[in-house]
Design a protein around this motif. Structure first.
Motif, mmCIF file in Angstrom:
data_model
loop_
_atom_site.group_PDB
_atom_site.id
_atom_site.type_symbol
_atom_site.label_atom_id
_atom_site.label_comp_id
_atom_site.label_asym_id
_atom_site.label_seq_id
_atom_site.Cartn_x
_atom_site.Cartn_y
_atom_site.Cartn_z
ATOM 1 N N GLU A 137 4.595 -29.832 -25.926
ATOM 2 C CA GLU A 137 3.410 -29.593 -26.749
ATOM 3 C C GLU A 137 2.259 -30.518 -26.341
ATOM 4 O OE1 GLU A 137 3.881 -27.636 -30.846
ATOM 5 O OE2 GLU A 137 4.984 -29.530 -30.945
ATOM 6 N N ILE A 176 6.680 -20.011 -27.219
ATOM 7 C CA ILE A 176 5.873 -20.825 -28.117
ATOM 8 C C ILE A 176 4.616 -20.019 -28.414
ATOM 9 C CG2 ILE A 176 4.396 -22.846 -28.301
ATOM 10 C CD1 ILE A 176 6.446 -24.541 -27.103
ATOM 11 N N ASN A 208 -2.367 -19.035 -25.784
ATOM 12 C CA ASN A 208 -2.012 -18.409 -27.055
ATOM 13 C C ASN A 208 -0.505 -18.184 -27.179
ATOM 14 O OD1 ASN A 208 -4.963 -16.786 -26.408
ATOM 15 N ND2 ASN A 208 -4.725 -17.832 -28.356
ATOM 16 N N ASN A 222 2.737 -24.642 -34.542
ATOM 17 C CA ASN A 222 3.103 -23.632 -33.548
ATOM 18 C C ASN A 222 4.495 -23.077 -33.853
ATOM 19 O OD1 ASN A 222 0.712 -24.210 -32.124
ATOM 20 N ND2 ASN A 222 1.728 -25.834 -30.950
ATOM 21 N N ASP A 242 -1.230 -28.908 -24.884
ATOM 22 C CA ASP A 242 -2.406 -29.175 -25.704
ATOM 23 C C ASP A 242 -3.642 -29.385 -24.842
ATOM 24 O OD1 ASP A 242 -3.511 -29.575 -28.354
ATOM 25 O OD2 ASP A 242 -3.759 -31.684 -27.793
ATOM 26 N N SER A 269 3.465 -29.137 -35.542
ATOM 27 C CA SER A 269 2.117 -28.809 -35.078
ATOM 28 C C SER A 269 1.578 -27.525 -35.689
ATOM 29 C CB SER A 269 2.125 -28.673 -33.557
ATOM 30 O OG SER A 269 3.013 -27.614 -33.174
ATOM 31 N N HIS A 291 0.957 -20.012 -30.411
ATOM 32 C CA HIS A 291 -0.043 -20.914 -30.983
ATOM 33 C C HIS A 291 -0.176 -20.682 -32.485
ATOM 34 C CE1 HIS A 291 -3.965 -22.861 -31.640
ATOM 35 N NE2 HIS A 291 -3.678 -23.568 -30.565
ATOM 36 N N LYS A 292 -0.397 -21.749 -33.210
ATOM 37 C CA LYS A 292 -0.455 -21.673 -34.664
ATOM 38 C C LYS A 292 -1.501 -20.684 -35.174
ATOM 39 C CE LYS A 292 -3.405 -25.816 -34.812
ATOM 40 N NZ LYS A 292 -3.500 -27.225 -35.295
ATOM 41 N N VAL A 331 0.312 -17.187 -35.429
ATOM 42 C CA VAL A 331 1.613 -17.043 -36.079
ATOM 43 C C VAL A 331 1.629 -15.859 -37.046
ATOM 44 C CG1 VAL A 331 3.210 -18.134 -37.698
ATOM 45 C CG2 VAL A 331 2.323 -19.430 -35.765
#
Length: 246
Positions: A66, A112, A75, A96, A70, A94, A114-115, A118
């Motif tokens: 992460e 993964i 995405n 994510n 960063d 985070s 991206h937040k 979500v």
């Protein structure tokens, strides 16, 4: 690799992630260098990437990953060689989303997300420990499926490779989406266009090997295009990793 299906299905409206995982062993969860795609919708830009993690077995490794990503614009990142036993979908500190599936911590795939995306995740899961998929809602009408692959190495028999392509087909056809992106580590050298084929561009690199021909045949069968090979790039932009033997 990209496929655009000529259908316009509505995407399920619920933003939740059903069950936070695939069908857990029932057999469903569905190479690009930072693939970027523009949509004429509220997701104006979607940055996708694929990454061989080597291992994410410990929480410390996830934190290290992460910290590195960063620094990038992304995405969704499809992960190979996760080496994290079991299957799970969690929201990291985070914000994510992290999904993974493996069996004996010997390989595995995951994502993964991206937040900020979500709540756009409609479904996430896997067909096997080498093929995972993610469905994103990109508009009220359109959805995108991202399939992440980690193919067997050359040490495995051809039968194992054939099984992987069967798993990929299952991921492709398990549910209909308007867009499908297929990415990951195929352990294949696709090279440049051969014999006037249409699914591979003329800006590839290297010589095609047997595994590359299997991939080319699969693309022709399923209607995918190797998108990176259609864009002219400087040689040092055509690869992201060099093997120990060069």
């Amino acid at each position: 690799m990209i496929k655009v299906t000529k259908i316009r299905p509505p995407v399920p409206g619920a933003p939740a992630i059903p069950g936070y995982g695939s069908d857990h062993g029932n057999g469903w969860a569905e190479g690009a260098k930072n693939l970027q795609w523009r949509f004429g919708c509220h997701l104006r830009r979607l940055d996708l990437a694929t990454y061989n993690a080597r291992t994410l077995r410990t929480d410390e490794k996830i934190l290290e990953l992460e910290e590195e990503i960063d620094k990038l614009r992304w995405n969704v990142i499809g992960l190979s060689e996760v080496r994290r036993k079991g299957e799970d979908t969690v929201i990291l500190e985070s914000g994510n989303l992290f999904y993974h599936r493996d069996h004996l911590s010997q390989g595995g795939v995951g994502f993964i997300v991206h937040k900020s995306l979500v709540n756009n995740v409609v479904k996430i899961g896997s067909v096997s420990t080498r093929v995972a998929y993610l469905i994103l809602r990109i508009t009220k009408r359109y959805s995108l499926k991202v399939i992440q692959v980690y193919a067997p190495t050359s040490a495995h028999p051809d039968e194992k490779v054939e099984e992987i392509y069967e798993d990929i087909s299952r991921a492709i056809h398990s549910s209909k989406t308007h867009y499908t992106v297929l990415m990951g580590d195929f352990i294949a050298k696709l090279g440049t266009r051969e014999n006037g084929e249409l699914k591979v561009g003329k800006f590839g690199i290297g010589q095609r090997n047997l595994r590359g021909q299997q991939l080319a045949n699969f693309m022709e069968k399923e209607g995918f295009f190797m998108m990176n090979s259609f864009f002219q790039k400087r040689p040092h932009r055509k690869w992201t990793w060099s093997s120990p033997d060069g």
